[in-house]
Design an enzyme around this catalytic site. Sequence first.
Site, PDB file in Angstrom:
ATOM      1  N   LYS A 268       9.636  38.848  32.790  1.00  0.00           N
ATOM      2  CA  LYS A 268      11.015  38.355  32.814  1.00  0.00           C
ATOM      3  C   LYS A 268      11.590  38.408  34.234  1.00  0.00           C
ATOM      4  O   LYS A 268      12.273  37.467  34.671  1.00  0.00           O
ATOM      5  CB  LYS A 268      11.877  39.171  31.851  1.00  0.00           C
ATOM      6  CG  LYS A 268      11.625  38.880  30.388  1.00  0.00           C
ATOM      7  CD  LYS A 268      12.009  37.435  30.030  1.00  0.00           C
ATOM      8  CE  LYS A 268      11.994  37.187  28.550  1.00  0.00           C
ATOM      9  NZ  LYS A 268      12.376  35.802  28.199  1.00  0.00           N
TER      10      LYS A 268
ATOM     11  N   SER B  37       3.335  44.428  24.803  1.00  0.00           N
ATOM     12  CA  SER B  37       2.947  43.653  25.990  1.00  0.00           C
ATOM     13  C   SER B  37       1.910  44.372  26.861  1.00  0.00           C
ATOM     14  O   SER B  37       1.164  43.723  27.589  1.00  0.00           O
ATOM     15  CB  SER B  37       4.182  43.309  26.833  1.00  0.00           C
ATOM     16  OG  SER B  37       4.767  44.457  27.423  1.00  0.00           O
TER      17      SER B  37
ATOM     18  N   PRO C 213       4.712  45.051  30.950  1.00  0.00           N
ATOM     19  CA  PRO C 213       4.421  43.668  31.347  1.00  0.00           C
ATOM     20  C   PRO C 213       5.467  42.662  30.900  1.00  0.00           C
ATOM     21  O   PRO C 213       5.692  41.663  31.596  1.00  0.00           O
ATOM     22  CB  PRO C 213       3.060  43.396  30.678  1.00  0.00           C
ATOM     23  CG  PRO C 213       2.420  44.741  30.611  1.00  0.00           C
ATOM     24  CD  PRO C 213       3.549  45.693  30.295  1.00  0.00           C
ATOM     25  N   TYR C 214       6.110  42.904  29.775  1.00  0.00           N
ATOM     26  CA  TYR C 214       7.161  41.987  29.335  1.00  0.00           C
ATOM     27  C   TYR C 214       8.309  41.973  30.335  1.00  0.00           C
ATOM     28  O   TYR C 214       8.777  40.910  30.759  1.00  0.00           O
ATOM     29  CB  TYR C 214       7.658  42.388  27.951  1.00  0.00           C
ATOM     30  CG  TYR C 214       8.850  41.585  27.480  1.00  0.00           C
ATOM     31  CD1 TYR C 214       8.719  40.233  27.163  1.00  0.00           C
ATOM     32  CD2 TYR C 214      10.103  42.173  27.360  1.00  0.00           C
ATOM     33  CE1 TYR C 214       9.809  39.492  26.740  1.00  0.00           C
ATOM     34  CE2 TYR C 214      11.201  41.437  26.932  1.00  0.00           C
ATOM     35  CZ  TYR C 214      11.051  40.105  26.626  1.00  0.00           C
ATOM     36  OH  TYR C 214      12.136  39.370  26.216  1.00  0.00           O
ATOM     37  N   GLY C 215       8.780  43.141  30.731  1.00  0.00           N
ATOM     38  CA  GLY C 215       9.851  43.219  31.713  1.00  0.00           C
ATOM     39  C   GLY C 215       9.444  42.642  33.057  1.00  0.00           C
ATOM     40  O   GLY C 215      10.239  41.982  33.738  1.00  0.00           O
TER      41      GLY C 215
END
Length: 342
Positions: A147, A84, A142-144
């Site tokens: 979310k 990400s 960026p993924y976290g």
Amino acid sequence: MTYTSLVTGGAGFIGSHVAADLVRAGHRVVVLDDLSGGDAANVPEGAHFHHGSVCDPEVVDGLFATWKFDYVFHLAAYAAEGLSHFIKRYNYTNNVIGSVNLINAAVNAETVRCFVFTSSIAVYGHAEPPMTEDLTPAPVDPYGIAKYAVEQELKVTHEMFGLPYIIFRPHNVYGERQNIGDRYRNVIGIFMNQILRGEECTVFGDGEQTRAFSHIDDVALPIARSIENPRAYGETFNIGGDTPYTVNHLAGAVAAAMDAPLRVRHLEARHEVVHAFSSHDKARDILGVGADSVSLDDGLAQMAAWAKKHGPQEPSVFSGIEVSRNMPPSWQALVVPSEQSE
């Protein structure tokens, strides 16, 4: 009464299992999936499949107008924490904007009884494990971040418009129907595919990083049945395996499950959280579900039998890399910049 439920990502791994559980519970199930990581063959019998993307508001709004959904189970996402960093625009478009399209449609429909969202323990970042739901999230990729943004959006949407929600934070889920051909995520699937292809299992760094691994049976059913529990509404739950293992231990366990010799190649360490596993006391208390009802060895045996039956997969190459700087060398050689993919 027959309820109508939307499952986004229902042709994917976790989503297809949630959709199947809902069908068995008597729901009228509609699956929305763009098949970017899933397979239409995963959609359970009895569910209605619509090929489309959560990123297309016209598609989303059209489905809500047609079906008058009672429940939304939002599992569609591109869940690759490490990658990400290098696909920021793609990550936020799919994982934030796509989610907002669904939230808008759910509010406007005025029929949705609950919006169930699968987040991730990636929201905790470098927090000391076992991570608990009362920790203040501090994601480091960026993924976290994406979310956690959706979690916050659901909370303010509830305050403004009254949309009920339940949030789950699963981690390292594995099992049958997982896409073992994805080279960027799901370490168990990666290891099994490498063994099937006669390759060494590749481990980033020294392999002493720890994770708890969650069999799909310990994750999908609690998500599907959560809407039946009034105490779950407005709550956030960690869900998955309790017992942490090193990646080195995992590689040996996967090789044993595959009846193969252990062959490992260590790669340069990548930027990642070293130790990540969570507490599930809250899920036990409110949802009445325990973790690790499927042991790691039993779960790996089940998945290995499935993987052998389906055979090796050609590892995918993500064709829209936006930033290649500082990418792990093993990925760098495979980079296809986004300019070339357009």
